[in-house]
Design an enzyme around this catalytic site. Structure first.
Site, mmCIF file in Angstrom:
data_model
loop_
_atom_site.group_PDB
_atom_site.id
_atom_site.type_symbol
_atom_site.label_atom_id
_atom_site.label_comp_id
_atom_site.label_asym_id
_atom_site.label_seq_id
_atom_site.Cartn_x
_atom_site.Cartn_y
_atom_site.Cartn_z
ATOM 1 N N SER A 126 -10.202 -0.200 7.112
ATOM 2 C CA SER A 126 -9.612 -0.126 5.771
ATOM 3 C C SER A 126 -8.906 -1.370 5.259
ATOM 4 O O SER A 126 -8.504 -1.387 4.106
ATOM 5 C CB SER A 126 -8.641 1.042 5.694
ATOM 6 O OG SER A 126 -9.361 2.221 5.518
ATOM 7 N N SER A 147 -9.803 2.229 2.932
ATOM 8 C CA SER A 147 -8.900 2.974 2.090
ATOM 9 C C SER A 147 -7.895 2.116 1.332
ATOM 10 O O SER A 147 -7.288 2.596 0.380
ATOM 11 C CB SER A 147 -8.125 3.986 2.937
ATOM 12 O OG SER A 147 -7.316 3.314 3.895
ATOM 13 N N LYS A 168 0.866 -1.190 0.000
ATOM 14 C CA LYS A 168 0.000 0.000 0.000
ATOM 15 C C LYS A 168 0.897 1.233 0.000
ATOM 16 O O LYS A 168 1.932 1.247 0.692
ATOM 17 C CB LYS A 168 -0.895 -0.027 1.250
ATOM 18 C CG LYS A 168 -1.901 1.134 1.324
ATOM 19 C CD LYS A 168 -2.819 1.026 2.545
ATOM 20 C CE LYS A 168 -3.838 2.148 2.610
ATOM 21 N NZ LYS A 168 -4.730 2.069 3.783
#
Ligand code: GLN
Length: 483
Positions: free
Chosen positions: A175, A151, A76
């Site tokens: 998330s 997210s 990420k």
């Protein structure tokens, strides 16, 4: 071939059926060919990946590999990666090349994994749909008109579409779990302090926690083995030994006490999601688990408390982006105040600005006690609910989200309805507990996720309970068409 799990690739690599360079090339080619549809990567690190794969092959040739040596993964874009752009999904850090690796990155490199690139995400991890990213929204591989969740939506979409066999994410209010649920993959949010936050760009420091995504529980356990552990560079890291999370996956769940929080099965829960979760509960009954209803009476206060605490912490954490030290700087400022103001107003998106304003307000003199302090007291009540619950049950089971993936644009103008997509995940962060989401069915070809919540440092138990479900069902083996 590309649909295989990490555990399967690991065996193929050890048996020299495939090399890491071949495997890495396979995924790099898939990203090139297919990511145009998804937008799940912000940066692809082809050269570094191939050179890491070569080193992994050398290790394997000398029989010096771990279970993860030579396995390609995606990071990420919230984790700092030495020499590689680390944007956090924001224009503010669009020009930021991190000068060091986050501990999660260091640990995964040390285990021999190969980084394919950095995945798209909501700006500074604020969002539930990946629509707040400066780099544009990510699409859900199950339906390109729908969100992948957020997210960590880039990581979840990439794994679901087999553009990477595993990926990292972070979870402040849901998330990791929410995008895992919406994309039909497995995602674990560890206990607060289990995985180092060093080099993981801060959103709300008392809630943020990194964790793994993969297709199966077994793969998540393999990744967690490498990611978890004490780190003296993170003052909230906890010095507890890391067990081998794969060692207990096959323990029996007979006699296990599973709690169903009645507040999570009430109004607002889509009836098809409810049906899928009821079927999952039956599956556990067949495996010999004892199901009982429990109550988490302060559940209704989770979202309000979170949406004071998270913005308060973010307003403080994001104060460092001032256009002076690093990140975006506006053109031709006429004085220092103008530099601050324009750099921040030009480089932050509207959701980030909304949170900074709410947080600054909640922390200001005269309002601190009424909002921030009050929210902290509520947080304690929410934690106490879980302490009570875990005196009666071993794990808690619930849906991960109230609905399957929603349409792109459907909730962007209604922040409250967007915030409610994390209604079942937020309390877990407030209490610092571990939680996992795993595939549990479909409605109209859209995946549904089941959440299991464990007690502090109960990751091994959670993974065991989740793995037993995956042995009895095949939802996690279903793949989106066209990928
Ligand atoms: N959707 C929640 C938020 O926007 C949680 C985000 C997260 O876990 N990073 O704050």
């Amino acid at each position: 071939m590309h649909h295989k799990t990490i555990a399967e690739f690991s065996k193929d690599l050890a048996a020299k059926k495939i090399s890491s360079v071949e495997l890495t090339t396979l995924f790099l080619d898939r990203i090139k060919k297919l990511d145009g549809k998804l937008n799940s990567f912000i940066t692809v690190t082809e050269e570094q990946a191939l050179s890491a794969a070569k080193s992994a092959d050398e290790k394997i040739a000398q029989n010096k590999q771990t279970a993860l040596t030579g396995i390609p993964i995606a990071q990420k874009d919230i984790f700092c990666t030495d020499g590689v752009k680390t944007s956090c999904g924001s224009r503010m850090l669009d020009n930021f090349i991190a000068p060091y690796d986050a501990t999660v990155v260091t640990n995964l490199k040390a285990a021999g994994t190969v980084m394919l690139g950095k995945t798209n995400m909501d700006e500074f991890a604020m969002g539930s749909s990946n629509e707040t990213s400066f780099y544009g929204p990510v699409k859900n591989p199950w339906d390109l008109e729908r969100v992948p969740g957020g997210s960590s939506g880039g990581s979840a979409a990439a794994v679901a579409a087999s553009l990477a066999p595993g990926a990292t994410g972070t979870d402040t209010g849901g998330s990791i779990r929410q995008p895992a649920a919406l994309c039909n993959i497995t995602g674990l949010k560890p206990t607060y302090g289990r995985v180092s936050r060093y080099g993981m760009i801060a959103f709300a420091s008392s809630l943020d926690q990194g964790g793994p995504f993969a297709k199966t529980v077994e793969d998540v356990a393999l990744l967690l083995n490498a990611m978890a552990g004490f780190d003296e560079k993170d003052s909230t890291s906890i010095d507890q030994p890391v067990p081998d999370y794969t060692a207990t996956l096959n323990d029996s769940v007979s006699g296990l006490r599973i709690g169903l929080p009645k507040e999570y099965f009430s109004e607002g829960l889509n009836s098809d999601v409810a049906k899928a979760i009821e079927a999952a509960i039956k599956e556990y009954e067949k495996l010999g688990a004892q199901i009982q209803e429990i109550s988490l009476p302060n559940t209704f206060l989770s979202a309000p408390a979170y949406y004071v605490i998270a913005p308060a912490e973010c307003s403080s954490n994001l104060a460092r982006y001032d256009g002076v030290r690093y990140g975006y700087r506006c053109k031709d400022p006429h004085d220092l105040l103008d530099l601050y103001k324009r750099s921040r107003s030009e480089a932050f998106g509207s959701e980030v600005k909304r949170r900074i304003m709410v947080g600054t307000y909640a922390l200001s003199a005269g309002y601190y006690d009424a909002y921030y302090l009050k929210a902290q007291k509520v947080r304690r009540l929410i934690r106490d609910d879980f302490v009570q619950a875990f005196s009666k049950v071993d794990v808690i089971l619930s849906p991960t989200t109230p609905t399957p993936a929603f349409k792109l644009g459907e909730k962007t103008s209604d922040p409250i309805s967007m915030y409610l997509s994390d209604i079942y995940t937020i309390a877990v962060n407030l209490a610092g507990l571990p939680g996992i989401s795993l595939p549990a069915g479909f409605v109209n070809n859209l995946p549904i996720g089941m959440q299991l919540i464990g007690n502090l440092f109960g990751e091994a138990k959670l993974l065991n309970v989740a793995h037993q479900y995956q042995k009895a069902t095949d939802w996690h083996t279903r793949l989106p068409e066209g990928f």
